[in-house]
Design a protein around this motif. Structure first.
Motif, PDB file in Angstrom:
ATOM      1  N   LEU A 420       3.109  10.505   4.314  1.00 14.94           N
ATOM      2  CA  LEU A 420       1.827  10.525   3.637  1.00 14.94           C
ATOM      3  C   LEU A 420       1.906   9.531   2.250  1.00 14.94           C
ATOM      4  O   LEU A 420       1.175   8.790   1.868  1.00 14.94           O
ATOM      5  N   VAL A 421       2.957   9.690   1.744  1.00 14.54           N
ATOM      6  CA  VAL A 421       3.341   9.055   0.254  1.00 14.54           C
ATOM      7  C   VAL A 421       3.472   7.427   0.766  1.00 14.54           C
ATOM      8  O   VAL A 421       2.692   6.576   0.083  1.00 14.54           O
ATOM      9  N   GLY A 422       4.126   7.234   1.734  1.00 18.69           N
ATOM     10  CA  GLY A 422       4.080   6.102   2.361  1.00 18.69           C
ATOM     11  C   GLY A 422       2.948   5.183   2.763  1.00 18.69           C
ATOM     12  O   GLY A 422       2.470   4.046   2.329  1.00 18.69           O
ATOM     13  N   ALA A 423       2.056   5.911   3.715  1.00 17.83           N
ATOM     14  CA  ALA A 423       0.723   5.521   4.113  1.00 17.83           C
ATOM     15  C   ALA A 423      -0.165   5.236   2.760  1.00 17.83           C
ATOM     16  O   ALA A 423      -0.653   4.058   2.880  1.00 17.83           O
ATOM     17  N   VAL A 424      -0.332   6.305   1.855  1.00 16.63           N
ATOM     18  CA  VAL A 424      -1.387   5.885   0.937  1.00 16.63           C
ATOM     19  C   VAL A 424      -0.799   5.146  -0.089  1.00 16.63           C
ATOM     20  O   VAL A 424      -1.625   4.055  -0.542  1.00 16.63           O
ATOM     21  N   SER A 425       0.083   5.316  -0.827  1.00 17.80           N
ATOM     22  CA  SER A 425       0.300   4.319  -1.922  1.00 17.80           C
ATOM     23  C   SER A 425       1.593   3.458  -1.927  1.00 17.80           C
ATOM     24  O   SER A 425       1.220   2.123  -2.265  1.00 17.80           O
ATOM     25  N   SER A 426       2.510   3.388  -1.049  1.00 20.88           N
ATOM     26  CA  SER A 426       3.426   2.355  -0.812  1.00 20.88           C
ATOM     27  C   SER A 426       2.943   1.170  -0.095  1.00 20.88           C
ATOM     28  O   SER A 426       3.148   0.119  -0.208  1.00 20.88           O
ATOM     29  N   THR A 427       1.989   1.576   0.821  1.00 16.70           N
ATOM     30  CA  THR A 427       1.374   0.386   1.667  1.00 16.70           C
ATOM     31  C   THR A 427       0.459  -0.517   0.845  1.00 16.70           C
ATOM     32  O   THR A 427       0.409  -1.507   0.863  1.00 16.70           O
ATOM     33  N   ALA A 428      -0.253   0.230  -0.155  1.00 15.60           N
ATOM     34  CA  ALA A 428      -1.130  -0.657  -0.870  1.00 15.60           C
ATOM     35  C   ALA A 428      -0.132  -1.613  -2.024  1.00 15.60           C
ATOM     36  O   ALA A 428      -0.405  -2.772  -2.146  1.00 15.60           O
ATOM     37  N   LEU A 429       0.811  -1.225  -2.386  1.00 14.55           N
ATOM     38  CA  LEU A 429       1.906  -1.907  -3.263  1.00 14.55           C
ATOM     39  C   LEU A 429       2.683  -2.848  -2.524  1.00 14.55           C
ATOM     40  O   LEU A 429       2.848  -3.934  -2.878  1.00 14.55           O
ATOM     41  N   ALA A 430       2.871  -2.636  -1.343  1.00 14.60           N
ATOM     42  CA  ALA A 430       3.642  -3.550  -0.589  1.00 14.60           C
ATOM     43  C   ALA A 430       2.936  -4.437   0.401  1.00 14.60           C
ATOM     44  O   ALA A 430       3.507  -5.573   0.364  1.00 14.60           O
ATOM     45  N   LEU A 431       1.747  -4.144   0.870  1.00  9.82           N
ATOM     46  CA  LEU A 431       1.253  -5.018   1.676  1.00  9.82           C
ATOM     47  C   LEU A 431      -0.356  -5.225   1.369  1.00  9.82           C
ATOM     48  O   LEU A 431      -0.618  -6.340   1.964  1.00  9.82           O
ATOM     49  N   LEU A 432      -0.887  -4.663   0.485  1.00  8.60           N
ATOM     50  CA  LEU A 432      -2.390  -5.076   0.165  1.00  8.60           C
ATOM     51  C   LEU A 432      -2.396  -5.858  -1.102  1.00  8.60           C
ATOM     52  O   LEU A 432      -3.065  -7.262  -0.969  1.00  8.60           O
ATOM     53  N   PHE A 433      -1.872  -5.639  -2.312  1.00  6.37           N
ATOM     54  CA  PHE A 433      -1.866  -6.633  -3.459  1.00  6.37           C
ATOM     55  C   PHE A 433      -1.340  -7.810  -3.334  1.00  6.37           C
ATOM     56  O   PHE A 433      -2.010  -8.870  -3.684  1.00  6.37           O
ATOM     57  N   PRO A 434      -0.198  -8.066  -2.807  1.00  8.69           N
ATOM     58  CA  PRO A 434       0.483  -9.414  -2.937  1.00  8.69           C
ATOM     59  C   PRO A 434      -0.456 -10.456  -1.974  1.00  8.69           C
ATOM     60  O   PRO A 434      -0.602 -11.558  -2.635  1.00  8.69           O
ATOM     61  N   PRO A 435      -1.051 -10.244  -0.855  1.00  8.91           N
ATOM     62  CA  PRO A 435      -2.005 -10.985  -0.003  1.00  8.91           C
ATOM     63  C   PRO A 435      -3.071 -11.459  -0.902  1.00  8.91           C
ATOM     64  O   PRO A 435      -3.519 -12.496  -1.033  1.00  8.91           O
TER      65      PRO A 435
END
Length: 489
Positions: A420-435
């Motif tokens: 849950l932690v990985g899907a919710v927040s880690s994904t946003a920081l790692a895969l959404l904001f950079p692109p």
């Protein structure tokens, strides 16, 4: 509650040249591009800099906790810091992740997600360099954090996007706080489930809830430490225990391995989102790259082809893949949320469980420091001043620590909590904001190409699909788990 150290909105800039007219662009904003502490608290700064700190150095005036980043590190030292920042509780959950993908599908997927995460980290570094080039001497390059880079990318981007700069900074800070507090919740579950097994082995039978309550006391006391220099010794101990625990765990799993034919080669597609969340949780270290690069004696060695980031993540990715593969091969569908829970009842397994649990307990205060450094200044600004600021901050810290404890009590399964932690927040920081910020910067510079657009849209789609499906599956399974008695899976 506002999730940033600088809380006021900024006025959108005009069409003037940013490099020459940045004062005009930031006019009316409380952003201080010339200040030493622009942006927000950098996620893993305390973990990185606590062991380098001098008693007479105070750099981070905004939060008053005395963080120093003026100690240049060598190539090898930076590599060790990168290793420390990536190897934690998540690595012991990768067996559970591999179960959700299959023995043959999981390794290439892990490598694929690792490559995307590392590429996103390079994108963040490149955007940071581009922003600093645009603003010139008006911003100190070595003091901008992740959220600061995101905000500045929008500030210098196309005029129609500049009004969203503060919102984007707030969103980064929000996900950063969710991530770090999520780590803290996972730590409670991790510690209590491992200690319960050891206690049960020696005849001290208590429900896992009681173990969590007992762990809450020393963890709460550790969060009252306001100066990071006092956490330096425990940080070193924690790092040693994690490395020793990893090596001992791998050693135990290599004994009497079953045939690979006894395991599923490819799992059901509905389980892939759970795999995604756990792996992203383990790989999420994008907030680490800027402070690491800024601390190096030769920053160019960080992002070069044979630099710290690439070589370090190859080592980390190899460790992750090895751990996940061996854990699932060894224990199959009986693998638990942390492989330490599968190790058995011998003396070595008990030492591993106690050692890693102690390491996680000692790490809690460092992870907890990050959201507090973001939230407390904004909270005190809104509801202060206080007659006793130290007492007020201690009560605030205690309330947030108690919140993580309550959330940990409510989530019944360690593996699903990590997902849950990985899907919710880690994904946003790692895969959404950079692109997103690369598209903004390239749009500003008129350097958008079909390849860049396609690449970033693909990464965004992977991130959004993982975010939505991983969150849905983990929440659904957590809801189901409320009706089952198992707490150690």
């Amino acid at each position: 509650m506002q999730m940033e150290l600088h809380t006021s909105p900024t006025s959108p800039g005009g069409d003037k040249d940013v490099k020459k007219k940045n004062e005009t662009m930031f006019e009316g904003s409380k952003i201080s591009v010339n200040g030493e502490n622009y942006g927000v608290f950098r996620s893993n700064d305390p973990i990185l800099t606590v062991s380098h700190r001098r008693n007479d150095t105070v750099q981070h005036a905004s939060d008053g906790h005395g963080i120093s980043t003026d100690h240049p590190t060598s190539y090898c030292e930076t590599m060790m810091h990168l290793f420390k920042g990536n190897v934690g509780s998540g690595i012991f959950a990768l067996g559970d992740a591999f179960k959700n993908a299959g023995l043959f599908l999981a390794p290439p997927l892990t490598i694929f997600l690792g490559i995307i995460c590392v590429h996103a980290q390079h994108v963040l570094l490149q955007c940071n360099d581009e922003v600093c080039k645009i603003l010139g001497d008006s911003v100190k390059k070595n003091t901008i954090g992740y959220a600061g880079v995101v905000e500045l990318c929008f500030e210098v981007g196309p005029p129609r996007l500049r009004k969203y700069s503060v919102l984007m900074r707030k969103m980064v800070n929000l996900f950063l706080c969710i991530t770090q507090l999520g780590f803290c919740c996972v730590y409670f579950v991790f510690i209590s489930t491992n200690v319960k097994q050891v206690a049960d082995h020696y005849g001290f039978h208590l429900d896992v809830h009681y173990h969590m309550a007992i762990a809450f006391i020393p963890i709460l006391l550790s969060t009252w430490i306001r100066n990071l220099k006092y956490l330096a010794p425990v940080s070193s101990i924690a790092n040693f225990l994690v490395v020793a625990g990893y090596m001992a765990t791998v050693y135990m799993m290599t004994d009497d391995l079953p045939s690979i034919q006894e395991r599923d080669y490819v799992a059901g597609w509905k389980q892939i989102p759970l795999f995604f969340g756990t792996v992203i949780y383990s790989f999420e270290a994008i907030t680490l790259v800027l402070p690491l690069k800024n601390e190096m004696k030769n920053p160019k060695q960080f992002g070069s082809p044979l630099g710290v980031l690439n070589l370090g993540m190859v080592v980390v990715g190899t460790m992750f893949t090895l751990m996940g593969f061996l854990a699932y091969l060894k224990y199959g569908n009986d693998i638990k949320g942390s492989v330490t829970l599968n190790l058995g009842d011998g003396i070595l397994p008990q030492c591993i469980k106690i050692g890693i649990s102690l390491s996680i307990m000692l790490t809690y205060a460092l992870q907890f420091y990050v959201p507090i450094a973001i939230m407390w200044p904004a909270y005190s600004k809104r509801y202060g001043p206080y007659n006793s600021p130290i007492l007020a901050e201690t009560l605030f810290r205690s309330a947030i620590c108690f919140l993580t404890f309550i959330l940990a009590e409510l989530i019944p399964r360690l593996g699903l909590f990590i997902t849950l932690v990985g899907a919710v927040s880690s994904t946003a920081l790692a895969l959404l904001f950079p692109p997103i910020i690369e598209l903004v910067i390239c749009s500003r510079n008129n350097t958008l190409t079909v390849f860049k657009v396609s690449k970033n849209i693909l990464i965004l789609l992977i991130g959004l699909i993982g975010f939505a499906s991983g969150t849905y599956e983990s929440v659904t399974n957590i809801a189901v788990a409320f009706f089952t008695p198992a707490r150690e899976t």
